[in-house]
Design a protein around this motif. Structure first.
Motif, PDB file in Angstrom:
ATOM      1  N   GLN A  68       0.826  -1.202   0.000  1.00 56.73           N
ATOM      2  CA  GLN A  68       0.000   0.000   0.000  1.00 56.73           C
ATOM      3  C   GLN A  68       0.867   1.261   0.000  1.00 56.73           C
ATOM      4  OE1 GLN A  68      -2.501  -0.505   3.425  1.00 56.73           O
ATOM      5  NE2 GLN A  68      -3.990  -1.780   2.347  1.00 56.73           N
ATOM      6  N   LYS A  69       1.940   1.238   0.794  1.00 58.19           N
ATOM      7  CA  LYS A  69       2.834   2.399   0.843  1.00 58.19           C
ATOM      8  C   LYS A  69       3.498   2.635  -0.502  1.00 58.19           C
ATOM      9  CE  LYS A  69       3.955   2.258   5.785  1.00 58.19           C
ATOM     10  NZ  LYS A  69       5.038   2.086   6.786  1.00 58.19           N
ATOM     11  N   LYS A  70       3.931   1.546  -1.149  1.00 55.37           N
ATOM     12  CA  LYS A  70       4.580   1.676  -2.455  1.00 55.37           C
ATOM     13  C   LYS A  70       3.607   2.232  -3.489  1.00 55.37           C
ATOM     14  CE  LYS A  70       7.337  -0.844  -5.874  1.00 55.37           C
ATOM     15  NZ  LYS A  70       6.629  -0.263  -7.015  1.00 55.37           N
ATOM     16  N   ALA A  71       2.364   1.723  -3.472  1.00 54.36           N
ATOM     17  CA  ALA A  71       1.363   2.213  -4.425  1.00 54.36           C
ATOM     18  C   ALA A  71       1.097   3.698  -4.208  1.00 54.36           C
ATOM     19  CB  ALA A  71       0.071   1.408  -4.271  1.00 54.36           C
ATOM     20  N   ALA A  72       1.034   4.102  -2.932  1.00 48.54           N
ATOM     21  CA  ALA A  72       0.798   5.514  -2.634  1.00 48.54           C
ATOM     22  C   ALA A  72       1.973   6.372  -3.094  1.00 48.54           C
ATOM     23  CB  ALA A  72       0.575   5.696  -1.132  1.00 48.54           C
ATOM     24  N   ALA A  73       3.205   5.857  -2.881  1.00 51.70           N
ATOM     25  CA  ALA A  73       4.397   6.604  -3.313  1.00 51.70           C
ATOM     26  C   ALA A  73       4.443   6.721  -4.835  1.00 51.70           C
ATOM     27  CB  ALA A  73       5.652   5.918  -2.792  1.00 51.70           C
ATOM     28  N   ASP A  74       4.102   5.638  -5.526  1.00 53.28           N
ATOM     29  CA  ASP A  74       4.100   5.674  -6.997  1.00 53.28           C
ATOM     30  C   ASP A  74       3.060   6.660  -7.518  1.00 53.28           C
ATOM     31  OD1 ASP A  74       6.072   3.790  -6.992  1.00 53.28           O
ATOM     32  OD2 ASP A  74       4.758   2.092  -7.461  1.00 53.28           O
ATOM     33  N   ALA A  75       1.885   6.640  -6.900  1.00 51.41           N
ATOM     34  CA  ALA A  75       0.831   7.562  -7.324  1.00 51.41           C
ATOM     35  C   ALA A  75       1.254   9.014  -7.086  1.00 51.41           C
ATOM     36  CB  ALA A  75      -0.456   7.261  -6.557  1.00 51.41           C
ATOM     37  N   LYS A  76       1.924   9.243  -5.955  1.00 56.32           N
ATOM     38  CA  LYS A  76       2.395  10.599  -5.652  1.00 56.32           C
ATOM     39  C   LYS A  76       3.438  11.041  -6.667  1.00 56.32           C
ATOM     40  CE  LYS A  76       4.503  13.378  -1.993  1.00 56.32           C
ATOM     41  NZ  LYS A  76       5.082  13.366  -0.624  1.00 56.32           N
ATOM     42  N   ALA A  77       4.356  10.106  -7.013  1.00 58.92           N
ATOM     43  CA  ALA A  77       5.403  10.449  -7.983  1.00 58.92           C
ATOM     44  C   ALA A  77       4.801  10.769  -9.345  1.00 58.92           C
ATOM     45  CB  ALA A  77       6.397   9.291  -8.097  1.00 58.92           C
ATOM     46  N   ARG A  78       3.799   9.972  -9.760  1.00 59.90           N
ATOM     47  CA  ARG A  78       3.153  10.241 -11.052  1.00 59.90           C
ATOM     48  C   ARG A  78       2.442  11.586 -11.044  1.00 59.90           C
ATOM     49  NH1 ARG A  78       1.895   4.655 -10.636  1.00 59.90           N
ATOM     50  NH2 ARG A  78      -0.168   5.170  -9.809  1.00 59.90           N
ATOM     51  N   LYS A  79       1.784  11.884  -9.929  1.00 54.25           N
ATOM     52  CA  LYS A  79       1.071  13.159  -9.825  1.00 54.25           C
ATOM     53  C   LYS A  79       2.046  14.328  -9.893  1.00 54.25           C
ATOM     54  CE  LYS A  79      -2.057  15.758  -6.819  1.00 54.25           C
ATOM     55  NZ  LYS A  79      -2.789  15.759  -5.526  1.00 54.25           N
ATOM     56  N   GLU A  80       3.173  14.201  -9.162  1.00 54.12           N
ATOM     57  CA  GLU A  80       4.152  15.283  -9.160  1.00 54.12           C
ATOM     58  C   GLU A  80       4.768  15.466 -10.546  1.00 54.12           C
ATOM     59  OE1 GLU A  80       6.865  14.124  -6.129  1.00 54.12           O
ATOM     60  OE2 GLU A  80       5.632  14.941  -4.485  1.00 54.12           O
ATOM     61  N   ALA A  81       5.013  14.340 -11.247  1.00 54.36           N
ATOM     62  CA  ALA A  81       5.583  14.431 -12.593  1.00 54.36           C
ATOM     63  C   ALA A  81       4.607  15.119 -13.543  1.00 54.36           C
ATOM     64  CB  ALA A  81       5.927  13.043 -13.109  1.00 54.36           C
ATOM     65  N   ALA A  82       3.322  14.775 -13.423  1.00 52.30           N
ATOM     66  CA  ALA A  82       2.313  15.393 -14.280  1.00 52.30           C
ATOM     67  C   ALA A  82       2.194  16.885 -13.989  1.00 52.30           C
ATOM     68  CB  ALA A  82       0.967  14.707 -14.079  1.00 52.30           C
ATOM     69  N   GLU A  83       2.247  17.239 -12.703  1.00 55.50           N
ATOM     70  CA  GLU A  83       2.159  18.647 -12.330  1.00 55.50           C
ATOM     71  C   GLU A  83       3.368  19.421 -12.837  1.00 55.50           C
ATOM     72  OE1 GLU A  83       1.719  18.529  -8.140  1.00 55.50           O
ATOM     73  OE2 GLU A  83      -0.455  18.190  -8.198  1.00 55.50           O
ATOM     74  N   ALA A  84       4.557  18.764 -12.744  1.00 56.58           N
ATOM     75  CA  ALA A  84       5.770  19.430 -13.232  1.00 56.58           C
ATOM     76  C   ALA A  84       5.697  19.649 -14.735  1.00 56.58           C
ATOM     77  CB  ALA A  84       6.994  18.591 -12.874  1.00 56.58           C
ATOM     78  N   ALA A  85       5.205  18.633 -15.459  1.00 52.94           N
ATOM     79  CA  ALA A  85       5.071  18.771 -16.910  1.00 52.94           C
ATOM     80  C   ALA A  85       4.078  19.869 -17.263  1.00 52.94           C
ATOM     81  CB  ALA A  85       4.618  17.440 -17.507  1.00 52.94           C
ATOM     82  N   SER A  86       2.989  19.932 -16.487  1.00 53.57           N
ATOM     83  CA  SER A  86       1.987  20.966 -16.735  1.00 53.57           C
ATOM     84  C   SER A  86       2.559  22.353 -16.484  1.00 53.57           C
ATOM     85  CB  SER A  86       0.770  20.730 -15.834  1.00 53.57           C
ATOM     86  OG  SER A  86      -0.180  21.755 -16.016  1.00 53.57           O
ATOM     87  N   ARG A  87       3.328  22.476 -15.387  1.00 55.02           N
ATOM     88  CA  ARG A  87       3.947  23.776 -15.092  1.00 55.02           C
ATOM     89  C   ARG A  87       4.938  24.166 -16.172  1.00 55.02           C
ATOM     90  NH1 ARG A  87       4.049  21.634  -9.773  1.00 55.02           N
ATOM     91  NH2 ARG A  87       6.230  21.021 -10.042  1.00 55.02           N
ATOM     92  N   SER A  88       5.689  23.141 -16.645  1.00 58.92           N
ATOM     93  CA  SER A  88       6.675  23.417 -17.688  1.00 58.92           C
ATOM     94  C   SER A  88       6.001  23.887 -18.966  1.00 58.92           C
ATOM     95  CB  SER A  88       7.498  22.150 -17.969  1.00 58.92           C
ATOM     96  OG  SER A  88       8.400  22.378 -19.023  1.00 58.92           O
ATOM     97  N   GLU A  89       4.904  23.203 -19.322  1.00 57.20           N
ATOM     98  CA  GLU A  89       4.199  23.589 -20.549  1.00 57.20           C
ATOM     99  C   GLU A  89       3.591  24.973 -20.421  1.00 57.20           C
ATOM    100  OE1 GLU A  89       0.769  21.852 -23.549  1.00 57.20           O
ATOM    101  OE2 GLU A  89       1.558  20.636 -21.931  1.00 57.20           O
ATOM    102  N   THR A  90       3.025  25.250 -19.232  1.00 64.50           N
ATOM    103  CA  THR A  90       2.447  26.562 -19.010  1.00 64.50           C
ATOM    104  C   THR A  90       3.513  27.641 -19.093  1.00 64.50           C
ATOM    105  OG1 THR A  90       0.742  25.632 -17.581  1.00 64.50           O
ATOM    106  CG2 THR A  90       1.182  27.991 -17.360  1.00 64.50           C
ATOM    107  N   ARG A  91       4.699  27.337 -18.507  1.00 59.24           N
ATOM    108  CA  ARG A  91       5.782  28.316 -18.525  1.00 59.24           C
ATOM    109  C   ARG A  91       6.256  28.597 -19.940  1.00 59.24           C
ATOM    110  NH1 ARG A  91      10.932  27.945 -19.186  1.00 59.24           N
ATOM    111  NH2 ARG A  91      10.894  25.665 -19.117  1.00 59.24           N
ATOM    112  N   THR A  92       6.424  27.508 -20.717  1.00 57.77           N
ATOM    113  CA  THR A  92       6.959  27.707 -22.063  1.00 57.77           C
ATOM    114  C   THR A  92       5.973  28.417 -22.986  1.00 57.77           C
ATOM    115  OG1 THR A  92       6.206  25.484 -22.667  1.00 57.77           O
ATOM    116  CG2 THR A  92       8.467  25.693 -21.922  1.00 57.77           C
ATOM    117  N   THR A  93       4.691  28.157 -22.819  1.00 54.66           N
ATOM    118  CA  THR A  93       3.714  28.804 -23.685  1.00 54.66           C
ATOM    119  C   THR A  93       3.474  30.254 -23.275  1.00 54.66           C
ATOM    120  OG1 THR A  93       1.923  27.931 -22.318  1.00 54.66           O
ATOM    121  CG2 THR A  93       2.530  26.663 -24.249  1.00 54.66           C
TER     122      THR A  93
END
Length: 230
Positions: free
Chosen positions: A99-124
């Motif tokens: 359960q802890k690993k699944a939660a950590a993986d989900a958090k990592a995916r969420k953070e990566a998606a947020e970072a990509a979104s911020r990057s795209e917003t910044r570049t545009t």
């Protein structure tokens, strides 16, 4: 050779004691008759003294073997219970870790998606000071700041075919204009009034167009490869 039970050994010993007591009573002058219980026991049992000497050892050995077997069974049951309890505890630990690993993986995916979104917003949202003219290298450098890195090559492929990175390119027959050959060119005014002279404005408009119509520059490039236009 028959085996004598442990119970038989115990009864025989008891009978022998009773018989000795009866003899002692006679010697002391007690002429009373032995009790009925003693007689019944004596008549129903085999005295240890009546068992041949070799078989006496076998009877005693059989008793010890039965005791050892009983202890072994009890030990096996206890070990089995301990093993089941250990397995249950380990399963619980594994479930918590999973359960802890699944939660950590989900958090990592969420953070990566947020970072990509911020990057795209910044570049545009890049705002570049306009120049009187731009070299191809400068235009490409601007594009790299605006287009998401994973989509840049697809965007570049389209621009290579449409205008060879000439931000002032104009199709004399259709009137398409700029890096991405907007038709008509003034569509790019929705991003900036300087659409004719500012490659950043053209790149932003082209990225928005590709995202809206094809989902991404790579989606637009796939369509272009199939149809020769987009």
């Amino acid at each position: 050779m028959s085996r004598i039970s442990v119970r038989g050994l115990a009864v025989a010993s008891a009978t022998a004691v009773t018989a000795v007591g009866a003899v002692s009573g006679v010697a002391s002058g007690n002429t009373g008759q032995p009790s009925n219980d003693a007689e019944a026991t004596a008549s129903d049992s085999t005295l240890l003294a009546d068992i041949p000497a070799g078989q006496q050892a076998q009877v005693q050995t059989a008793s010890l073997t039965q005791q050892a077997d009983a202890q072994a069974i009890a030990a096996d049951a206890s070990a089995k219970k301990d093993a089941e309890e250990a397995a249950r505890k380990q399963a619980a630990k594994d479930a918590v870790a999973k359960q802890k690993k699944a939660a950590a993986d989900a958090k990592a995916r969420k953070e990566a998606a947020e970072a990509a979104s911020r990057s795209e917003t910044r570049t545009t949202a890049v705002s570049l000071a306009p120049q009187s003219s731009y070299t191809v290298a400068e235009v490409q450098a601007i594009a790299r700041q605006i287009i998401p890195s994973g989509q840049f090559q697809c965007f570049s492929n389209i621009v290579d075919h449409e205008s060879t990175w000439n931000y002032r390119a104009q199709n004399p027959s259709s009137g398409a204009y700029g890096l991405v050959q907007s038709l008509p060119g003034n569509k790019m005014a929705s991003v900036g009034a300087d659409w004719q002279t500012n490659p950043a404005t053209q790149i932003k408009w082209g990225l928005n167009y590709m995202n809206d119509r094809y989902g991404s520059p790579c989606g637009a490039w796939s369509y272009w490869q199939a149809h020769g236009n987009y």
